[in-house]
Design a protein around this motif. Sequence first.
Motif, PDB file in Angstrom:
ATOM      1  N   ARG A   1       0.850  -1.192   0.000  1.00 14.35           N
ATOM      2  CA  ARG A   1       0.000   0.000   0.000  1.00 14.35           C
ATOM      3  C   ARG A   1       0.884   1.239   0.000  1.00 14.35           C
ATOM      4  N   MET A   2       0.406   2.318  -0.634  1.00 11.26           N
ATOM      5  CA  MET A   2       1.168   3.562  -0.715  1.00 11.26           C
ATOM      6  C   MET A   2       0.791   4.472   0.456  1.00 11.26           C
ATOM      7  N   TYR A   3       1.815   4.949   1.158  1.00 11.72           N
ATOM      8  CA  TYR A   3       1.632   5.840   2.298  1.00 11.72           C
ATOM      9  C   TYR A   3       2.368   7.151   2.036  1.00 11.72           C
ATOM     10  N   SER A   4       1.752   8.264   2.423  1.00 12.46           N
ATOM     11  CA  SER A   4       2.395   9.576   2.311  1.00 12.46           C
ATOM     12  C   SER A   4       3.093   9.904   3.625  1.00 12.46           C
ATOM     13  N   ILE A   5       4.324  10.352   3.543  1.00  9.50           N
ATOM     14  CA  ILE A   5       5.083  10.731   4.735  1.00  9.50           C
ATOM     15  C   ILE A   5       4.686  12.148   5.128  1.00  9.50           C
ATOM     16  N   VAL A   6       4.140  12.292   6.352  1.00 11.95           N
ATOM     17  CA  VAL A   6       3.643  13.597   6.793  1.00 11.95           C
ATOM     18  C   VAL A   6       4.468  14.182   7.933  1.00 11.95           C
ATOM     19  N   GLY A   7       5.394  13.389   8.504  1.00 15.93           N
ATOM     20  CA  GLY A   7       6.178  13.908   9.627  1.00 15.93           C
ATOM     21  C   GLY A   7       7.458  13.138   9.844  1.00 15.93           C
ATOM     22  N   ILE A   8       8.426  13.801  10.470  1.00 19.59           N
ATOM     23  CA  ILE A   8       9.713  13.197  10.842  1.00 19.59           C
ATOM     24  C   ILE A   8       9.929  13.481  12.323  1.00 19.59           C
ATOM     25  N   MET A   9      10.193  12.431  13.115  1.00 18.07           N
ATOM     26  CA  MET A   9      10.342  12.588  14.556  1.00 18.07           C
ATOM     27  C   MET A   9      11.765  13.017  14.917  1.00 18.07           C
ATOM     28  N   PRO A  10      11.953  13.589  16.123  1.00 16.71           N
ATOM     29  CA  PRO A  10      13.289  14.017  16.556  1.00 16.71           C
ATOM     30  C   PRO A  10      14.255  12.845  16.681  1.00 16.71           C
ATOM     31  N   LYS A  11      15.532  13.164  16.746  1.00 17.49           N
ATOM     32  CA  LYS A  11      16.589  12.154  16.764  1.00 17.49           C
ATOM     33  C   LYS A  11      16.493  11.238  17.973  1.00 17.49           C
ATOM     34  N   ASP A  12      16.145  11.786  19.130  1.00 13.33           N
ATOM     35  CA  ASP A  12      16.166  10.982  20.356  1.00 13.33           C
ATOM     36  C   ASP A  12      14.844  10.284  20.648  1.00 13.33           C
ATOM     37  N   PHE A  13      13.899  10.286  19.689  1.00 15.93           N
ATOM     38  CA  PHE A  13      12.618   9.615  19.913  1.00 15.93           C
ATOM     39  C   PHE A  13      12.620   8.255  19.229  1.00 15.93           C
ATOM     40  N   ASP A  14      12.364   7.202  20.009  1.00 15.73           N
ATOM     41  CA  ASP A  14      12.371   5.851  19.437  1.00 15.73           C
ATOM     42  C   ASP A  14      11.403   4.929  20.182  1.00 15.73           C
ATOM     43  N   TYR A  15      10.267   5.476  20.621  1.00 13.91           N
ATOM     44  CA  TYR A  15       9.325   4.630  21.352  1.00 13.91           C
ATOM     45  C   TYR A  15       8.219   4.145  20.420  1.00 13.91           C
ATOM     46  N   PRO A  16       7.805   2.878  20.533  1.00 13.13           N
ATOM     47  CA  PRO A  16       8.484   1.829  21.295  1.00 13.13           C
ATOM     48  C   PRO A  16       9.700   1.310  20.527  1.00 13.13           C
ATOM     49  N   VAL A  17      10.807   1.101  21.226  1.00 14.39           N
ATOM     50  CA  VAL A  17      12.034   0.686  20.545  1.00 14.39           C
ATOM     51  C   VAL A  17      11.818  -0.689  19.922  1.00 14.39           C
ATOM     52  N   PRO A  18      12.435  -0.936  18.748  1.00 15.05           N
ATOM     53  CA  PRO A  18      13.216  -0.012  17.930  1.00 15.05           C
ATOM     54  C   PRO A  18      12.481   0.290  16.611  1.00 15.05           C
ATOM     55  N   VAL A  19      11.256   0.780  16.661  1.00  9.52           N
ATOM     56  CA  VAL A  19      10.467   1.000  15.452  1.00  9.52           C
ATOM     57  C   VAL A  19      11.057   2.136  14.622  1.00  9.52           C
ATOM     58  N   GLU A  20      10.767   2.088  13.301  1.00  7.88           N
ATOM     59  CA  GLU A  20      11.304   3.090  12.378  1.00  7.88           C
ATOM     60  C   GLU A  20      10.231   4.007  11.812  1.00  7.88           C
ATOM     61  N   LEU A  21       8.963   3.616  11.944  1.00  7.89           N
ATOM     62  CA  LEU A  21       7.910   4.509  11.460  1.00  7.89           C
ATOM     63  C   LEU A  21       6.610   4.209  12.197  1.00  7.89           C
ATOM     64  N   TRP A  22       5.694   5.152  12.085  1.00  8.83           N
ATOM     65  CA  TRP A  22       4.392   5.037  12.735  1.00  8.83           C
ATOM     66  C   TRP A  22       3.295   5.328  11.708  1.00  8.83           C
ATOM     67  N   VAL A  23       2.224   4.517  11.735  1.00  7.21           N
ATOM     68  CA  VAL A  23       1.066   4.722  10.869  1.00  7.21           C
ATOM     69  C   VAL A  23      -0.177   4.711  11.757  1.00  7.21           C
ATOM     70  N   PRO A  24      -1.286   5.274  11.311  1.00  4.89           N
ATOM     71  CA  PRO A  24      -2.501   5.299  12.140  1.00  4.89           C
ATOM     72  C   PRO A  24      -3.039   3.898  12.413  1.00  4.89           C
ATOM     73  N   LEU A  25      -3.570   3.722  13.608  1.00  2.18           N
ATOM     74  CA  LEU A  25      -4.226   2.466  13.993  1.00  2.18           C
ATOM     75  C   LEU A  25      -5.693   2.568  13.576  1.00  2.18           C
ATOM     76  N   ALA A  26      -5.964   2.069  12.385  1.00  8.28           N
ATOM     77  CA  ALA A  26      -7.323   2.162  11.828  1.00  8.28           C
ATOM     78  C   ALA A  26      -8.016   0.816  11.982  1.00  8.28           C
ATOM     79  N   LEU A  27      -8.922   0.716  12.951  1.00  3.59           N
ATOM     80  CA  LEU A  27      -9.655  -0.523  13.208  1.00  3.59           C
ATOM     81  C   LEU A  27     -11.079  -0.402  12.690  1.00  3.59           C
ATOM     82  N   THR A  28     -11.577  -1.496  12.181  1.00  5.83           N
ATOM     83  CA  THR A  28     -12.980  -1.535  11.767  1.00  5.83           C
ATOM     84  C   THR A  28     -13.861  -1.545  13.016  1.00  5.83           C
TER      85      THR A  28
END
Length: 885
Positions: free
Chosen positions: A252-279
């Motif tokens: 699926r194609m996702y648009s990048i809308v934000g970049i997090m600060p260097k020292d933010f890595d919660y929950p470790v060690p994820v590299e990106l975040w997407v919305p939690l869209a539940l039915t």
Amino acid sequence: MKLIASLCSLTAGLLRRSQVESEMDEELRAHIANRAYDLERSGLPRADAERRAHIEFGGQERYKEECREERGGVWLESIWNDLRFGLRMLGKSRAFSTVAVLTLALGIGANAAIFSMVNALLLHPYHFRDLDALVRVWEDRGIDEGYDARYVAPGDAKELSTHNNVFENVTTYQVRSFSLGTGSEIQPLLGCRVTANFFDVLSVSPSAGRLFSAGEEQPGADQVAIVSDGFWKGRFAGDPRLLGEKISLNGRMYSIVGIMPKDFDYPVPVELWVPLALTPEEQADRAQLSLQVLGRLKEGVTPNQARAALAGFSRRLEQDYPKTNTGRTMKVLQLRKELYVFTLPLFLLLQAAAGFVLLLACANLANLVFARMIGRQREIALRAALGAGRDRLGQLFLSETLLYSIAAGVVAIMASFASVRMLRVSIPAGWTKWVPGWDGIRVDGNVLGLTILVALGTGLVLGLATVLHASHVELNNTLKEAGVGSVTLAKRRVRSALVVAQVMFAFVLLVCAGLTIQGFVRLARVYQGFEPASVLRVEISLPEKSYSETMKITNFYQQLLRGAASLPGVQHASLITNPPASNVDSETTFFNIEGQPARKAGEAPSADLQIATPGLFVTLKISLVSGRFLSESDKANAAPVVVISRGMAQRFWPGADPVGHRIKLGTADSAEPWLTIAGVAGDVRQNWWNPITRPVIYRPFAQSAQRSMTLLLRTAADPITYVSGIREVTRRIDPEIALRGVTTLEEEVTDSIAIVRIMGILMGIFGLIALVLSSVGVYGVLSESVAQRTREIGIRLALGAETSALMKLILGHALKLTAIGLAIALPVSFAISRAMTSLIFGVVSVDVTIFAAFTALLFLVALGAGYLPARRALRVDPMVALRYE
């Protein structure tokens, strides 16, 4: 104004001391000259007038002292003079000073290095606003499911976020594997599905772009992503035009809308975040515990108050939804304490060991300083005879010991920078990436502050001990003596007590080190039965969108197994949900045994659940205890079967063969089928913190297919050479699938027990330091004893004493001190080792051979430390000794 004038006068007296003294001399001379002039005018000759003026004026030094006292700062000048004297003493006795500073630096540096880890991992693992207000929330089913099973059902999480009076805000999230499409290649990455308020709860903002909006939590509107700083720089070289660009995630194609600060890595060690869209159906689900929950407590609400509130909330859910929520209780834990179950025992033990090293160093240095005081008894007596009181002598000794401790603190701080860097790089990245705060291990203000406090405190304690030790000096006897001074019986006992303490600390540290190293070796041997160097492991996670049907999942993995097994040199190929040494707890399930009374939820027995293909047991060389392994005949339409572990069989069917018995997963009234036990396999230790006899149930993959599996290959050659072949096989089946965690099982085992290995190494270093310091302590006391008894030894030799008897006399003193120290240390070490056994998850076990070996070692070290003074005593010339002093 008076205060300002006093401060100015004090400052001038300290900073311009020579000038002030010169001005004072000039003023006194002017007063005398004026008086002499007056006398000369009255008729006295000039010489007589000057003499008369000097007599009338009296001693000039008295007036100078009065002026200095009036000016203030006399005590500062006194301290400054004592410090200068101490520096001269340091320079005069360079060998002694070097040994003293390095000895103390070892103890202070060890504490600084370990505290840097405690500070980062236990006290400040995250840098979020008001960290203590952030808590993890999960539903406990009444069984030990481990750290990785802290989840909440979506329906319960939704109700919690809207019906509570203890949280300011609540967010939910899911850690998920993603396949990143980059041209013709597919790369694996770890991401996180989060609610729109996720970053608000953590009080963080993006360094560029924006956060998610509430509307993007809806299915179909969720194709936006926020990336980490590492993702932006590592995969896109920090391209400033990344915002607005599209990336392919799981097709699926996702648009990048934000970049997090260097020292933010919660929950470790994820590299990106997407919305939690539940039915709507997924949001209402209360059966599956699938979401992780993070909450921020309201101001003034404590974790204990939140626990009480959630206990009542859980009871209400149990009453409203008895079918799904019976036996569940919501738990609360502060976010910074979420890994305490692993890190707290390890690093507190290391900090305690470092504290022992410091105590040992202090005892050793005290002995060195006390020995030096013997040679300075005439100096001390002379100072006392000239009017120096106990306070003045105490100030002198405190100044000297503070100089030692400050110098040691400087050395320790310099060394701690290098040692902390070594500690950070000594643990493999495969382990540390999962540990919050590991990248924050550094010598910061907290570590520097503790180091300075420890250094000053140590100097103060040593100084006070020196004052007490040297306070009672017989002036007449000491000033009449021509030799080195004498030592009273009480002072000898104090020094002997310090040696006993050193032996005790050394033995405790050596036992702790030996048990830890033995535990590490035992762990390594546990996994060697798999012959892990010949096994390749590859993690695969199929995207839910493309593989929503069981048939598709089964077909993919069957083709993968056939393709992998056909590669030249592959001996066995198999699949398992959670391979050994993964550092991840396995899924845990309730089960009921046919023929036994049904139990309520929370009271039923539990076991780890593994989904595996038939070749697993052969691939990992797991032994067959009874019955049979899983086979190719255990298909989806065949009778459902399981294989259980030996520990489970012995626990629930003691003295009987469980083969042929049936169990049901879940509660007694669940819709799950009864599963026939087809065989019993040998026990496998899942992770280093898990007991080896933990019950395990193995279900056939064909009867319980999963999207996320780990492929294991046993190969005839280097397993890494088969990676390209596996990639090609996977690409032919589905080019959108990425391979993750590609490594050998041996590397995985090494990474998983790396923290235990490092702990063993550090404990070994501490034990070695303790051994050296204790031997130096025994040597120092015996050397001083021989020096004090030179005359006695000479008389004994003159009267015909045999050298062997004198050797026994001196060595007997060394063995006596060591025996007393060991008598105290043995029960203390036994109690500490028992505590280690319970705290460090069974890695450490009490072993009498370790105690016996180190007891013998310390006796040998004592003999070695006492041998040189004994040899020196035997070489004493009786005529020289009789003229001694």
